[in-house]
Design an enzyme around this catalytic site. Structure first.
Site, PDB file in Angstrom:
ATOM      1  N   LYS A 158       0.527  -1.025  -0.337  1.00 53.71           N
ATOM      2  CA  LYS A 158      -0.026   0.065  -0.163  1.00 53.71           C
ATOM      3  C   LYS A 158       1.002   1.319   0.541  1.00 53.71           C
ATOM      4  O   LYS A 158       2.015   1.806   0.410  1.00 53.71           O
ATOM      5  CB  LYS A 158      -1.029   0.142   1.471  1.00 53.71           C
ATOM      6  N   GLY A 165      -7.922   2.878  -1.113  1.00 55.82           N
ATOM      7  CA  GLY A 165      -7.991   1.692  -2.139  1.00 55.82           C
ATOM      8  C   GLY A 165      -7.078   1.944  -3.031  1.00 55.82           C
ATOM      9  O   GLY A 165      -6.944   1.587  -4.600  1.00 55.82           O
ATOM     10  N   LYS A 201      -0.619  -8.162   5.426  1.00 57.21           N
ATOM     11  CA  LYS A 201      -1.104  -9.493   5.490  1.00 57.21           C
ATOM     12  C   LYS A 201      -2.121  -9.019   5.037  1.00 57.21           C
ATOM     13  O   LYS A 201      -3.015  -8.193   4.852  1.00 57.21           O
ATOM     14  CB  LYS A 201      -1.175 -10.372   6.401  1.00 57.21           C
ATOM     15  N   LEU A 203      -5.639 -10.171   4.379  1.00 55.18           N
ATOM     16  CA  LEU A 203      -6.926 -10.747   4.383  1.00 55.18           C
ATOM     17  C   LEU A 203      -8.159 -10.636   3.466  1.00 55.18           C
ATOM     18  O   LEU A 203      -8.332  -9.643   2.541  1.00 55.18           O
ATOM     19  CB  LEU A 203      -8.165  -9.696   5.130  1.00 55.18           C
ATOM     20  N   GLU A 275     -11.057   2.494  11.419  1.00 56.01           N
ATOM     21  CA  GLU A 275     -12.035   1.949  10.420  1.00 56.01           C
ATOM     22  C   GLU A 275     -10.601   0.988  10.843  1.00 56.01           C
ATOM     23  O   GLU A 275      -9.461   0.563  10.478  1.00 56.01           O
ATOM     24  CB  GLU A 275     -11.183   2.071   8.039  1.00 56.01           C
ATOM     25  N   GLU A 287      -7.228   2.411   8.190  1.00 59.70           N
ATOM     26  CA  GLU A 287      -6.964   4.292   8.429  1.00 59.70           C
ATOM     27  C   GLU A 287      -7.805   4.498   9.300  1.00 59.70           C
ATOM     28  O   GLU A 287      -8.859   3.929   9.639  1.00 59.70           O
ATOM     29  CB  GLU A 287      -7.534   4.230   7.215  1.00 59.70           C
ATOM     30  N   ARG A 291     -12.606  13.100   9.826  1.00 62.61           N
ATOM     31  CA  ARG A 291     -14.002  14.127   9.083  1.00 62.61           C
ATOM     32  C   ARG A 291     -15.274  13.521   9.485  1.00 62.61           C
ATOM     33  O   ARG A 291     -15.562  12.199   9.389  1.00 62.61           O
ATOM     34  CB  ARG A 291     -13.782  14.390   8.042  1.00 62.61           C
ATOM     35  N   ARG A 337     -26.771   4.509   0.251  1.00 58.60           N
ATOM     36  CA  ARG A 337     -26.688   6.028  -1.103  1.00 58.60           C
ATOM     37  C   ARG A 337     -27.450   5.833  -2.704  1.00 58.60           C
ATOM     38  O   ARG A 337     -26.829   5.116  -3.217  1.00 58.60           O
ATOM     39  CB  ARG A 337     -25.242   6.271  -1.344  1.00 58.60           C
TER      40      ARG A 337
HETATM   41  C1  MV4 Z   1      -7.034  -4.351   2.777  1.00 52.16           C
HETATM   42  C2  MV4 Z   1      -7.486  -5.566   2.091  1.00 52.16           C
HETATM   43  C3  MV4 Z   1      -6.583  -7.114   2.338  1.00 52.16           C
HETATM   44  N1  MV4 Z   1      -5.968  -6.558   3.630  1.00 52.16           N
HETATM   45  N2  MV4 Z   1      -5.853  -4.660   3.683  1.00 52.16           N
HETATM   46  C4  MV4 Z   1      -8.792  -0.715  -0.061  1.00 52.16           C
HETATM   47  C5  MV4 Z   1      -9.901   0.598   1.084  1.00 52.16           C
HETATM   48  C6  MV4 Z   1      -8.845   1.256   1.973  1.00 52.16           C
HETATM   49  N3  MV4 Z   1      -9.198   1.307   2.462  1.00 52.16           N
HETATM   50  C7  MV4 Z   1      -8.051  -0.578   2.088  1.00 52.16           C
HETATM   51  N4  MV4 Z   1      -8.568  -1.219   1.286  1.00 52.16           N
HETATM   52  C8  MV4 Z   1      -7.961  -3.077   1.323  1.00 52.16           C
HETATM   53  N5  MV4 Z   1      -7.570  -3.550   2.622  1.00 52.16           N
HETATM   54  C9  MV4 Z   1      -5.212  -6.192   3.706  1.00 52.16           C
HETATM   55  N6  MV4 Z   1      -3.920  -6.089   4.441  1.00 52.16           N
HETATM   56  C10 MV4 Z   1      -8.603  -5.172   1.053  1.00 52.16           C
HETATM   57  C11 MV4 Z   1      -8.692  -4.429   0.594  1.00 52.16           C
HETATM   58  C12 MV4 Z   1      -9.806  -3.728   0.212  1.00 52.16           C
HETATM   59  C13 MV4 Z   1     -11.147  -3.629   0.877  1.00 52.16           C
HETATM   60  C14 MV4 Z   1     -11.356  -3.162   2.240  1.00 52.16           C
HETATM   61  C15 MV4 Z   1     -12.923  -1.815   2.838  1.00 52.16           C
HETATM   62  C16 MV4 Z   1     -13.914  -2.344   1.802  1.00 52.16           C
HETATM   63  C17 MV4 Z   1     -14.170  -2.763   0.022  1.00 52.16           C
HETATM   64  C18 MV4 Z   1     -12.537  -3.271   0.098  1.00 52.16           C
HETATM   65  C19 MV4 Z   1     -12.254  -3.220  -1.341  1.00 52.16           C
HETATM   66  C20 MV4 Z   1     -11.036  -4.019  -1.801  1.00 52.16           C
HETATM   67  C21 MV4 Z   1     -10.460  -4.570  -0.771  1.00 52.16           C
END
Ligand code: MV4
Length: 447
Positions: A158, A165, A201, A203, A275, A287, A291, A337
């Site tokens: 990331k 995202g 990692k 998920l 989050e 994260e 806000r 929404r």
């Molecule tokens: C992740 C994940 C799987 N594993 N982190 C996407 C948005 C960002 N806020 C973080 N995201 C993700 N982080 C790890 N370690 C999968 C996502 C992710 C996701 C997260 C929340 C809601 C929708 C999503 C759709 C695809 C991937």
């Protein structure tokens, strides 16, 4: 308390904030672009200032114009809503330098949470469970291989300046790692001017669960429970609910307590959202948003507390109106929404709304800035309204939502209403049995 608040936003959230100001007896100023001269929030505000042409960067993102509008109108505080300047640390700092209160946290807290590596390090230090991964930025391939081998594949790379995202790459095996790290870093440098990346990692089937928190500005923190926002498409939330169908009361109290304490220890002020990804009974911080969020009404529905009132109180130095033990959770709420988009392809559908009829009755709330005859400008996001439904339990909430969706009429443009009419009839949704990939998989099956 403030005399006059300037609302630096548009659409339904500008109206939402305006309503809270009116209830508190505070004068309102709205700023708007030339494209929004006919908008509802402009009509309902006490004063309005046109700050520029349609593109956001020339109007809603133009800090100098907004500060000038504050000075001309004598506003003593600014509510940024969500999006636009709501998480801009420089904006918060500039307002403070002009003795105008930014209704939100300090510029420094915004800055920490805007840097995802710094945010994660801070969360970990405050006792919030985080996703296993690198301790900070990873630059070197050898180090990346060592960390990935330790946490196990799949892993995700990331961008520290990313979030929501943007700038993520998954490596399923070590064979993918070098390219993932290289492309993530190069893309982050090009997109954000910061090529720092970190490893976690990956998920595979988590839910997205976020905790609503507030700092009172005096070193106290509270939580308002969680929202389940797993139903998303391309990182755009579609449906949010509270409480999460996946959590029990003990899990809620445990994660809520951890978050409230962290917010207190951080000395945070105002509304925030922490989050998490949630998988196999465990929470993993990803994260923090600094806000008010689009989906805050589901929390308001189940707690009965006006979160914008609380933001204004806290920012004016009056503290929160509630202590943790006063915050009780009642029933279930779902938000849909309503976007001006094709319900299958999600391509934007701006134009004139010829007929707009909203549902009513017990447990129904519609937050929207549009009306019959309103022309949706093509320059901004496609959210035209939110339907928030409350019931004593999830079953009642779903029954009421089905009925409300039947009553809702938006003619002249395409909207996402048909998508919600499908979702309320789906067995997985009825059972609360979905993860972050459910919606995209379900939409792919229909093709
Ligand atoms: C992740 C994940 C799987 N594993 N982190 C996407 C948005 C960002 N806020 C973080 N995201 C993700 N982080 C790890 N370690 C999968 C996502 C992710 C996701 C997260 C929340 C809601 C929708 C999503 C759709 C695809 C991937």
């Amino acid at each position: 308390m403030f005399q006059k608040i300037l609302i630096a936003n548009r659409g339904e959230i500008a109206l939402r904030v305006l309503r809270a100001c009116k209830e508190l007896g505070i004068q309102t100023v709205v700023v708007h672009s030339t494209a929004d001269a006919d908008a509802m929030h402009v009509r309902l505000a006490d004063e309005s200032v046109c700050i520029g042409p349609p593109p956001s960067r020339d109007s809603y993102l133009n800090i100098h114009q907004i500060v000038a509008a504050c000075e001309i109108t004598g506003a003593d505080a600014v509510h940024p809503g969500y999006g636009f300047l709501s998480e801009n640390a420089k904006f918060a700092d500039i307002l403070a330098a002009h003795n105008i209160t930014f209704i939100g946290p300090s510029g420094d807290h915004i800055r920490i949470m805007g840097d995802k590596i710094e945010a994660k390090r801070t969360a970990k230090r405050l006792g919030i469970p985080v996703v296993p991964g690198s301790d900070g930025a990873v630059t070197d391939q050898k180090e990346a291989r060592r960390i990935a081998a330790e946490i196990g594949y799949p892993v995700i790379i990331k961008a520290s300046a990313g979030g929501g995202g943007r700038g993520m790459k998954v490596a399923l095996t070590e064979a993918d790692l070098e390219v993932a790290l290289q492309t993530a870093s190069t893309e982050a440098g090009a997109a954000f001017g910061d090529d720092a990346v970190y490893i976690e990692k990956y998920l595979e089937k988590p839910r997205h669960i976020e905790v609503q928190v507030f700092g009172d500005g005096f070193g106290r923190g509270v939580h308002f429970g969680e929202r389940d926002c797993s139903l998303q498409r391309r990182h755009q939330k579609v449906w949010e609910e509270a409480p999460s169908p996946a959590l029990n009361a003990e899990e809620r109290a445990r994660i809520g307590g951890i978050c409230a304490k962290a917010i207190a220890d951080l000395g945070y002020s105002g509304a925030g959202t922490i989050e998490f990804l949630y998988e196999n009974g465990e929470f993993y911080f990803i994260e923090m948003n600094t806000r008010l969020q689009v989906e805050h009404p589901v929390t308001e529905a189940i707690t009965g507390i006006d979160l914008v009132h609380e933001q204004i109180r806290v920012a004016s130095g009056g503290g929160l109106s509630v202590k943790q033990e006063d915050i009780k959770f009642n029933g279930h709420a779902i938000e849909c929404r309503i976007n001006a988009e094709d319900p299958r392809t999600f391509t934007p559908s701006p134009g004139t709304i010829t007929h707009f009829h909203t549902p009513g009755g017990l447990g129904i709330r519609v937050d929207s800035g549009v009306y019959s005859g309103y022309k949706i400008p093509p320059y901004y996001d496609s959210l035209i309204g939110k339907l928030i439904v409350h019931g004593r339990n999830r079953v009642e909430c779903m029954m009421r939502l089905r009925r409300a969706l039947d009553e809702f009429v938006v003619d002249g443009i395409k909207t996402t209403l048909p998508l919600f009419r499908d979702l309320v009839g789906n067995a997985d949704i009825a059972n609360g049995d979905y993860d972050i990939h459910w919606l995209e998989k379900s939409l792919a099956k229909e093709e």
